[in-house]
Structure formats: structure tokens, C-alpha cells
Design a protein around this motif. Structure first.
Motif, mmCIF file in Angstrom:
data_model
loop_
_atom_site.group_PDB
_atom_site.id
_atom_site.type_symbol
_atom_site.label_atom_id
_atom_site.label_comp_id
_atom_site.label_asym_id
_atom_site.label_seq_id
_atom_site.Cartn_x
_atom_site.Cartn_y
_atom_site.Cartn_z
ATOM 1 N N GLU A 1 8.993 11.778 -12.061
ATOM 2 C CA GLU A 1 9.105 11.340 -10.675
ATOM 3 C C GLU A 1 7.721 11.154 -10.046
ATOM 4 N N ALA A 2 6.801 12.049 -10.367
ATOM 5 C CA ALA A 2 5.439 11.923 -9.841
ATOM 6 C C ALA A 2 4.766 10.663 -10.363
ATOM 7 N N GLN A 3 4.969 10.371 -11.656
ATOM 8 C CA GLN A 3 4.401 9.147 -12.226
ATOM 9 C C GLN A 3 5.016 7.907 -11.583
ATOM 10 N N ALA A 4 6.336 7.912 -11.423
ATOM 11 C CA ALA A 4 7.015 6.756 -10.835
ATOM 12 C C ALA A 4 6.531 6.514 -9.406
ATOM 13 N N ALA A 5 6.406 7.592 -8.624
ATOM 14 C CA ALA A 5 5.932 7.454 -7.247
ATOM 15 C C ALA A 5 4.498 6.937 -7.212
ATOM 16 N N TYR A 6 3.677 7.420 -8.147
ATOM 17 C CA TYR A 6 2.276 6.980 -8.198
ATOM 18 C C TYR A 6 2.161 5.497 -8.524
ATOM 19 N N TYR A 7 2.865 5.048 -9.567
ATOM 20 C CA TYR A 7 2.775 3.641 -9.959
ATOM 21 C C TYR A 7 3.406 2.731 -8.893
ATOM 22 N N LYS A 8 4.441 3.208 -8.242
ATOM 23 C CA LYS A 8 5.049 2.415 -7.175
ATOM 24 C C LYS A 8 4.085 2.261 -6.003
ATOM 25 N N GLN A 9 3.403 3.345 -5.665
ATOM 26 C CA GLN A 9 2.445 3.285 -4.573
ATOM 27 C C GLN A 9 1.290 2.357 -4.927
ATOM 28 N N CYS A 10 0.832 2.430 -6.171
ATOM 29 C CA CYS A 10 -0.232 1.511 -6.607
ATOM 30 C C CYS A 10 0.224 0.060 -6.510
ATOM 31 N N HIS A 11 1.468 -0.194 -6.905
ATOM 32 C CA HIS A 11 2.006 -1.556 -6.845
ATOM 33 C C HIS A 11 2.046 -2.065 -5.406
ATOM 34 N N LEU A 12 2.451 -1.207 -4.489
ATOM 35 C CA LEU A 12 2.496 -1.604 -3.078
ATOM 36 C C LEU A 12 1.104 -1.884 -2.543
ATOM 37 N N HIS A 13 0.145 -1.040 -2.905
ATOM 38 C CA HIS A 13 -1.235 -1.271 -2.452
ATOM 39 C C HIS A 13 -1.756 -2.607 -2.960
ATOM 40 N N MET A 14 -1.445 -2.941 -4.208
ATOM 41 C CA MET A 14 -1.922 -4.204 -4.768
ATOM 42 C C MET A 14 -1.224 -5.396 -4.119
ATOM 43 N N GLN A 15 0.054 -5.253 -3.789
ATOM 44 C CA GLN A 15 0.754 -6.327 -3.094
ATOM 45 C C GLN A 15 0.131 -6.589 -1.726
ATOM 46 N N GLU A 16 -0.165 -5.510 -1.009
ATOM 47 C CA GLU A 16 -0.795 -5.663 0.303
ATOM 48 C C GLU A 16 -2.165 -6.315 0.168
ATOM 49 N N LEU A 17 -2.907 -5.925 -0.870
ATOM 50 C CA LEU A 17 -4.226 -6.521 -1.084
ATOM 51 C C LEU A 17 -4.105 -8.013 -1.368
ATOM 52 N N GLN A 18 -3.144 -8.394 -2.186
ATOM 53 C CA GLN A 18 -2.955 -9.810 -2.488
ATOM 54 C C GLN A 18 -2.627 -10.604 -1.230
ATOM 55 N N LYS A 19 -1.804 -10.042 -0.370
ATOM 56 C CA LYS A 19 -1.469 -10.726 0.882
ATOM 57 C C LYS A 19 -2.708 -10.904 1.761
ATOM 58 N N GLU A 20 -3.511 -9.840 1.853
ATOM 59 C CA GLU A 20 -4.714 -9.904 2.684
ATOM 60 C C GLU A 20 -5.710 -10.921 2.139
ATOM 61 N N LEU A 21 -5.858 -10.939 0.817
ATOM 62 C CA LEU A 21 -6.775 -11.911 0.218
ATOM 63 C C LEU A 21 -6.268 -13.333 0.422
ATOM 64 N N GLY A 22 -4.951 -13.499 0.411
ATOM 65 C CA GLY A 22 -4.390 -14.829 0.624
ATOM 66 C C GLY A 22 -4.626 -15.353 2.028
ATOM 67 N N ARG A 23 -4.852 -14.458 2.999
ATOM 68 C CA ARG A 23 -5.088 -14.884 4.384
ATOM 69 C C ARG A 23 -6.555 -15.207 4.647
ATOM 70 N N LEU A 24 -7.437 -14.766 3.737
ATOM 71 C CA LEU A 24 -8.869 -15.005 3.958
ATOM 72 C C LEU A 24 -9.208 -16.480 3.760
ATOM 73 N N PRO A 25 -10.211 -16.982 4.472
ATOM 74 C CA PRO A 25 -10.653 -18.375 4.268
ATOM 75 C C PRO A 25 -11.161 -18.571 2.841
ATOM 76 N N ASN A 26 -10.961 -19.768 2.330
ATOM 77 C CA ASN A 26 -11.412 -20.140 0.987
ATOM 78 C C ASN A 26 -10.781 -19.266 -0.100
ATOM 79 N N ALA A 27 -9.561 -18.765 0.174
ATOM 80 C CA ALA A 27 -8.877 -17.930 -0.815
ATOM 81 C C ALA A 27 -8.449 -18.774 -2.011
ATOM 82 N N PHE A 28 -8.549 -18.212 -3.194
ATOM 83 C CA PHE A 28 -8.133 -18.914 -4.401
ATOM 84 C C PHE A 28 -6.618 -18.899 -4.510
ATOM 85 N N ALA A 29 -6.077 -19.890 -5.193
ATOM 86 C CA ALA A 29 -4.619 -19.999 -5.309
ATOM 87 C C ALA A 29 -4.014 -18.796 -6.026
#
Length: 361
Positions: free
Chosen positions: A237-265
Motif C-alpha cells: 500500500e505504501a508503494q502504491a500510494a508513493y507511485y500514485k503520488q509521483c504520477h500525479l506530480h508528473m501529470q501536474e508538471l506536464q500541464k504546467e509545461l504545456g501552458r508555458l510559451p514555446n512549449a514543445f508538443a
């Protein structure tokens, strides 16, 4: 020559006792302690448990702390009863370097902005990793170590002293045959024999009692397996929660990078997070510009309640901002990406990511 293996091995410790007993049996200096089949099976099961628990424990240590020097340092701190220093994870250190570099490269430029965002995400990943390491050490690693250093040591001492040390007593009358004693000597001899037999009965009773204690300890291995099973579930359960949290952080990062000017596709969320790419020329009732969110109607059946797990900021007007722990109504529409649902709360509606929700029955 009086050759005694025990004298040679005296002071060597309990770990030599089994070897001493085995050698003496082979040399004819000791009688083999006979154990019933059930007892032998219990000993075999206990040895197997100890063997694999040690292996799992050591490898879990390597997983949680790959650095051997750090493991040795933490071991010494624990043995000296000192507070183990808090370590900066590799992800946290990388994130700090990225943020420091962003300040040097100018935060107003695309590279500097991206470094700042990625560095912040890496630090969050490092914090999540630190929490996972701490949780796993408490819920999984510590119980295994407690078994090896506590329960197993008790079992081992009981086995060594009361089974493998051949304490099962024995007595044989050593008076030569056809040897006639005087009346006084015979009476004295009879008294010594009776005394020896009395001591023998006491020793035999003690041996039987200790053997029963050892049997009870060995039978407790089943309880140990149950406890380790619970700890294993907590570790997963600890591993699952950790990897899920990492996945959410990366999703948020991808969204933020997509909003930046000159963002790559490739930095867009859908390019990585979406399991199936939309084929060229295809359209979705939700993704197309011709269909507005406010035009989407909730189906007569198929709506569900969902609890929000994490805060979520809408990327555009088609999405719905969320707050952790609030309840919303969700449903899907034909052709909609499986990673998203339509969410409604009050008079507001919009797309919401499935990974941020706990669907309620």
C-alpha cells in the motif's frame, strides 16, 4: 587420549553448538538427541522462515537505501542510540540544483522557467520518496528486524541449549560385573546410585519442560507469518500510494509545461498521460471546439458521486477546479477520453481527471 570436542569449542558461542553436537555424535562421544517427526518439521519450518526473512530484510534495506555507506552510518547511529540524521533525497537535491540554475539562466526565459517548474516537481517527488521510505521502514522493515533480533533469537537460544546441546540425561551403572563389595561399600554404592538416579529424574524433567517450551516457540512461527503478511500488505500500500503520488506530480508538471510559451508538443499532457492517441481527423464530443461544456447534458442514468482526493486547478474553461475531500457528481459521454469525466458541483461543470477522484458506489 581423552579427546573432547566441547573443550576445544568452549567459549566459541552458541553458533558452534550444532557443529559440536554433530561432531560428538559422529565420534561416539555423545548420543543423538532423538526428536519426533513433528518437532523436526517445526524446526525445519522455523529455519526456512529465518533464512528467507533475512534475505527479504537485507534486500528491502538495499531498496530503501542503496548507498552502503549510508546504511552503515544509520546502523551505527541506531546502535549508539543517536538520532539518525535526516537525509536529502537525490530528487530533492536535483530539484534544488535546477532551481538554482534557473535563477542564473534568467527566469524570464523559456529554459529558466522550465527548469524552475521541473525543479519544484523534483523536490515534491523527493518529499514523497522520503515519506515512502519512512513509512516502509516502520511498517515492514522494523517488524522483520524485530523477528530476527527478538523472536528468532529466543527460539535459537532455546534450541541450542535444550535440544542441540544434548542435555537429554543418561545414566549407566559403572560397577564391574561379578565384583563383590563389602556390606558398607555396597550400602555406600547403593546410596550414590539412588542419588544419581534422583538427579537424573530432575534433569530429565527439566529437559522435557524446556523441550515443550521450545515446541511452543516453534509453533508460534505461524503467528509470525500472519504478522508478516499484514506488514507485507502495508508495504504494498505504501508503494502504491508513493507511485500514485509521483504520477500525479508528473501529470501536474506536464500541464504546467504545456501552458508555458514555446512549449514543445511532447510536453502536452495528452501526449504522455493519455493511454490511446486520438487519430488524425477524429473528433470527440468533448474535445472539439464546436461542442461546449455547457451543452453537455447529464444522462438520465449513469451518474455517480465521487470524492476529490487532491486539489486540482482547471487548465482552461473546459475543466472544473476541484478541492480535496469535496463531493461532486460525475459521468461520461460517448467518445470521451477514459482519463477524464464530466464533473458537476452546484451550477458549475467541466472536465475532471479520473486520477484525482475516488468513485463512490
Amino acid at each position: 587420549m581423552d579427546f573432547s570436542v566441547k573443550k576445544l569449542a568452549s567459549g566459541a558461542g552458541l553458533f558452534l553448538t550444532r557443529a559440536v553436537q554433530f561432531t560428538e555424535e559422529k565420534l561416539g562421544q555423545a548420543e543423538k538427541t532423538e526428536l519426533d517427526a513433528q518437532f523436526e518439521n517445526l524446526i525445519s519450518r522455523a529455519d526456512c522462515t529465518k533464512h528467507w526473512t533475512e534475505k527479504i530484510y537485507r534486500q528491502t534495506e538495499v531498496l530503501l537505501q542503496p548507498n552502503p555507506s549510508a546504511r552503515i552510518e544509520e546502523f551505527l547511529f541506531e546502535k549508539l542510540d543517536w538520532k539518525v540524521p535526516s537525509r536529502v533525497t537525490n530528487a530533492e537535491l536535483l530539484g534544488q540544483y535546477m532551481q538554482d540554475a534557473a535563477k542564473e539562466f534568467d527566469l524570464g526565459m523559456p529554459y529558466g522557467n522550465t527548469l524552475e517548474k521541473v525543479g519544484e516537481c523534483e523536490k515534491r517527488l523527493g518529499e514523497a520518496e522520503k515519506e515512502f521510505l519512512q513509512t516502509s521502514a516502520i511498517s515492514f522493515l522494523t517488524p522483520l528486524r524485530n523477528f530476527l533480533e527478538g523472536d528468532w533469537r529466543t527460539i535459537s537460544v532455546s534450541l541450542e541449549y535444550h535440544i542441540y546441546s544434548n542435555t537429554a540425561p543418561d545414566f549407566q551403572e559403572t560397577r564391574p560385573r561379578n565384583y563383590v563389595l563389602s556390606a558398607s561399600a555396597s550400602a555406600l554404592w547403593t546410596e550414590e546410585v539412588e542419588k544419581a538416579e534422583h538427579e537424573l529424574r530432575i534433569a530429565q524433567t527439566e529437559f522435557d519442560r524446556q523441550a515443550e517450551v521450545t515446541r511452543l516457540l516453534l509453533e508460534g512461527i505461524s503467528s509470525t507469518h500472519v504478522n508478516h503478511l499484514r506488514c507485507l500488505h502495508e508495504f504494498v500500500e505504501a508503494q502504491a500510494a508513493y507511485y500514485k503520488q509521483c504520477h500525479l506530480h508528473m501529470q501536474e508538471l506536464q500541464k504546467e509545461l504545456g501552458r508555458l510559451p514555446n512549449a514543445f508538443a511532447l510536453n502536452s499532457t495528452n501526449a504522455i498521460a493519455t493511454p490511446s492517441m486520438v487519430t488524425e481527423g477524429s473528433s470527440s464530443p468533448v474535445e472539439t471546439d464546436t461542442l461546449k461544456i455547457e451543452e453537455v447534458q447529464a444522462p438520465a442514468t449513469g451518474t455517480r458521486k465521487a470524492r476529490v482526493l487532491y486539489d486540482y486547478d482547471a487548465a482552461d474553461s473546459s475543466e472544473l477546479s476541484l478541492l480535496a475531500d469535496e463531493l461532486i457528481t460525475v459521468y461520461t459521454v460517448p467518445g470521451m477520453d477514459s482519463d477524464w469525466l464530466i464533473g458537476e458541483k452546484g451550477n458549475h461543470k467541466g472536465k475532471v481527471p479520473v486520477t484525482y477522484l475516488e468513485l463512490l458506489s
